[in-house]
Design an enzyme around this catalytic site. Structure first.
Site, PDB file in Angstrom:
ATOM      1  N   LYS A 174       1.021  -1.213   0.087  1.00  0.00           N
ATOM      2  CA  LYS A 174       0.227   0.028   0.129  1.00  0.00           C
ATOM      3  C   LYS A 174       0.834   1.154   0.029  1.00  0.00           C
ATOM      4  O   LYS A 174       1.423   1.574   1.053  1.00  0.00           O
ATOM      5  CB  LYS A 174      -0.961  -0.030   1.341  1.00  0.00           C
ATOM      6  CG  LYS A 174      -2.006   0.959   1.115  1.00  0.00           C
ATOM      7  CD  LYS A 174      -1.989   1.957   2.152  1.00  0.00           C
ATOM      8  CE  LYS A 174      -1.994   3.308   2.435  1.00  0.00           C
ATOM      9  NZ  LYS A 174      -1.839   4.186   1.599  1.00  0.00           N
ATOM     10  N   GLY A 227       6.960   5.482   8.162  1.00  0.00           N
ATOM     11  CA  GLY A 227       5.978   6.773   7.926  1.00  0.00           C
ATOM     12  C   GLY A 227       6.297   7.702   9.448  1.00  0.00           C
ATOM     13  O   GLY A 227       7.132   7.403  10.053  1.00  0.00           O
ATOM     14  N   GLY A 232       2.200   5.643  12.747  1.00  0.00           N
ATOM     15  CA  GLY A 232       2.947   4.480  13.097  1.00  0.00           C
ATOM     16  C   GLY A 232       2.369   3.883  14.648  1.00  0.00           C
ATOM     17  O   GLY A 232       2.217   2.702  14.655  1.00  0.00           O
ATOM     18  N   GLU A 249       9.066   1.934  11.226  1.00  0.00           N
ATOM     19  CA  GLU A 249      10.256   2.775  10.767  1.00  0.00           C
ATOM     20  C   GLU A 249       9.789   4.095  10.902  1.00  0.00           C
ATOM     21  O   GLU A 249       9.069   4.669   9.947  1.00  0.00           O
ATOM     22  CB  GLU A 249      10.890   2.279   9.568  1.00  0.00           C
ATOM     23  CG  GLU A 249      12.151   2.778   9.036  1.00  0.00           C
ATOM     24  CD  GLU A 249      13.326   2.466  10.331  1.00  0.00           C
ATOM     25  OE1 GLU A 249      13.517   3.536  11.015  1.00  0.00           O
ATOM     26  OE2 GLU A 249      13.313   1.346  10.819  1.00  0.00           O
ATOM     27  N   CYS A 283      14.106  10.549   6.555  1.00  0.00           N
ATOM     28  CA  CYS A 283      13.820  10.182   7.808  1.00  0.00           C
ATOM     29  C   CYS A 283      15.362  10.557   8.634  1.00  0.00           C
ATOM     30  O   CYS A 283      15.336  10.552   9.793  1.00  0.00           O
ATOM     31  CB  CYS A 283      13.589   8.627   8.128  1.00  0.00           C
ATOM     32  SG  CYS A 283      12.258   8.189   7.341  1.00  0.00           S
ATOM     33  N   GLU A 383      10.141  16.520  14.545  1.00  0.00           N
ATOM     34  CA  GLU A 383      10.480  16.095  13.098  1.00  0.00           C
ATOM     35  C   GLU A 383       9.940  16.993  12.166  1.00  0.00           C
ATOM     36  O   GLU A 383       8.461  17.098  12.467  1.00  0.00           O
ATOM     37  CB  GLU A 383      10.328  14.770  12.868  1.00  0.00           C
ATOM     38  CG  GLU A 383      10.759  14.377  11.250  1.00  0.00           C
ATOM     39  CD  GLU A 383      10.533  13.003  10.869  1.00  0.00           C
ATOM     40  OE1 GLU A 383       9.279  12.457  11.232  1.00  0.00           O
ATOM     41  OE2 GLU A 383      11.445  12.345  10.539  1.00  0.00           O
TER      42      GLU A 383
END
Ligand code: UN1
Length: 503
Positions: A174, A227, A232, A249, A283, A383
């Site tokens: 996906k 993501g 997550g 991750e 990331c 982030e």
């Protein structure tokens, strides 16, 4: 009209049950690139059933032969490197050398993991009983659900898919709704190597509908997600509810530490690449520069004057150093972080605004931005996922370590120093899955494990030697060739005593 895509199941495209479609657009100019079906839970069910059929065939293909097909897929990717790399730049917005590099990363990983088909090592170990043999074997988990982000629309699917396929798992991918075309072409090119129908499947659509249906489908035996943290957490919770293995991750807030003995020219090139490569949408992006007091002013001047000259524009144009960010929502969110940074007392050294008008008028462009801030501020801990670098002043190695570790993430990290003792101490002390010495935080090589600590992830590491752990179960095997019933622990003790009394 642009090409319209349904779902990829049983080895080919099908229409899918969804009535609605969504567009994928070029973030540089808003051009529509293709239309994709908004997948439904029914589509997911079709895809998982296809994957269950595919699994029955694929899991019985000997692993070295699976490797042969992966190698073939790598060669196919190689043939299509230019096409796919250009598409990455068009649909995702990273500059062409990075788009091509990303495809190379997928090629490298497929080549690397193809060889794993001839390893897949287990253990053999002595038994506590005579005439008995013990070993472990790796077996594929089953159909795997792969949910992937838009920032690496080819290489992240390649890590997950390559590791799943060599392990004997079939997959339902996906992809992110911002980059379905890259995923579709990737799947087509890989599938053309000759995988049995049903081994590789793809359903596009929203996370809330397609992602949720995938995680919750009883036919899915492993879920792998890359993501953001919020999603997550949701993926993890849903997976936990039905006790399926989930690999996550997630984000990063990756520091480059520049000590006072660092080669400043080297740090300069590294920080430019780490912070503004892929417009900071990695990331692993360098989002914090932890700068030693003694070089602070000098280095910041050097950095600012280079950043001011950076060429931002169409990522396919030669000489352009930074492209757009992925979409208007991302642009707003990044600009909002810059605003927060100013409100909490930060000083914008350069950049800080959107780029509008002219060549920028139809795209999502932001100036590469540097903000001086204090450790603990919002912009130095959350982030941002854009071209914004927070700079923090420190006056010792110990302070640098404590600032570097003072966030909830732990993906990548870096220190520039010529002092070997400090470098090795940093390797031990930095709380991160990856540490670079005298290189920026991005650019991990595929044959080493990739992943992080703390809120960055859980469930092991992708890529490298540990990649197959996510997609295989270990079975312990006991083979008794004594022709008697031997009871472990019970007979072991008895026999041991007998043996002792004989001597
Ligand atoms: C990511 O940002 O999610 O190390 C992956 C790097 C790349 C992969 C990044 N090889 O920057």
């Amino acid at each position: 009209m642009e090409k319209e895509y349904g779902i990829f199941v049983k080895g080919d495209w099908e229409k899918g049950s969804g009535k609605e479609y969504f567009e994928t657009v070029n973030p540089t100019n808003g051009d529509v690139l293709a239309r994709f079906v908004k997948g439904t839970a029914e589509d997911v069910d079709t895809a998982v059933k296809s994957a269950m059929d595919g699994f029955r065939v694929w899991s019985e293909v000997p692993a070295p032969m699976r490797g042969e097909l992966l190698l073939e897929a790598a060669l196919n990717l190689q043939k299509h490197k230019n096409e796919l790399g250009t598409l990455v730049s068009k649909e995702m917005g990273k500059i062409l050398p990075e788009g091509l590099g990303e495809v190379q990363e997928a090629i490298d990983f497929f080549k690397y993991i193809a060889g794993e088909g001839r390893r897949m090592f287990g253990e053999t170990t002595p038994s506590e009983l005579p005439d008995k043999f013990n070993m472990t074997v790796r077996l594929p988990k089953g159909p795997a659900g792969l949910i992937t982000p838009w920032n690496f629309p080819v290489s992240i699917p390649s890590w997950k898919m390559g590791a799943a396929l060599i392990s004997g798992c079939s997959v339902v991918l996906k992809p992110a709704t911002d980059t379905p075309l890259c995923a579709a072409r990737f799947v087509e090119i890989v599938n053309d190597a000759g995988f049995p129908p049903g081994v590789i499947n793809l359903v596009t659509g929203s996370g809330s509908e397609v992602g949720t249906a995938l995680i919750n489908h009883p036919g899915i035996r492993a879920v792998s997600f890359t993501g953001g943290v919020a999603t997550g957490r949701e993926v993890y919770t849903q997976g936990a509810r039905r006790l399926v293995q989930v690999h996550l991750e997630l984000g990063g807030k990756n520091p480059v530490i520049a000590m006072d003995d660092a080669n400043l020219e080297l740090v300069l090139d590294g920080v430019l690449f780490g912070a503004f490569g892929t417009a900071g949408q990695r990331c692993t992006a360098t989002s914090r520069l932890i700068l030693h007091n003694k070089i602070y002013e000098r280095f910041l001047d050097m950095l600012a004057s280079r950043v001011e000259k950076m060429k931002v524009g169409n990522p396919l144009e030669e000489g352009v150093e930074m492209g757009p960010v992925i979409n208007s929502r991302a642009k707003e969110s990044i600009l909002n972080y810059i605003k927060i940074g100013k409100h909490e007392g930060g000083t914008v050294v350069t950049g800080g605004a959107a780029l509008e008008g002219g060549i920028y008028s139809k795209g999502n462009f932001i100036q590469p931005t540097i903000i001086e801030t204090k450790h603990g501020s919002v912009i130095s801990t959350e982030e941002i996922f854009g071209p914004v670098l927070s700079v923090i002043r420190v006056s010792s190695f110990e302070e640098a370590m404590s600032v570097a570790n003072g966030v909830q993430y732990g993906l990548s990290s870096s220190i520039y120093t010529k002092n070997i003792n400090l470098a090795f101490k940093a390797i031990r002390m930095l709380e991160a899955g990856i540490t670079y010495i005298n290189a920026p935080t991005i650019g991990a090589e595929i044959h080493l494990p990739f992943g992080g600590v703390k809120k960055t992830g859980t469930g092991g590491r992708e890529a490298g030697s540990s990649a197959i752990e996510e997609f295989t179960e270990i079975k312990s095997v006991f083979i008794d060739y004594s022709d008697t019933l031997q009871k472990a622990q019970i007979d072991t003790d008895k026999r041991f005593r007998e043996k002792l009394s004989q001597t």
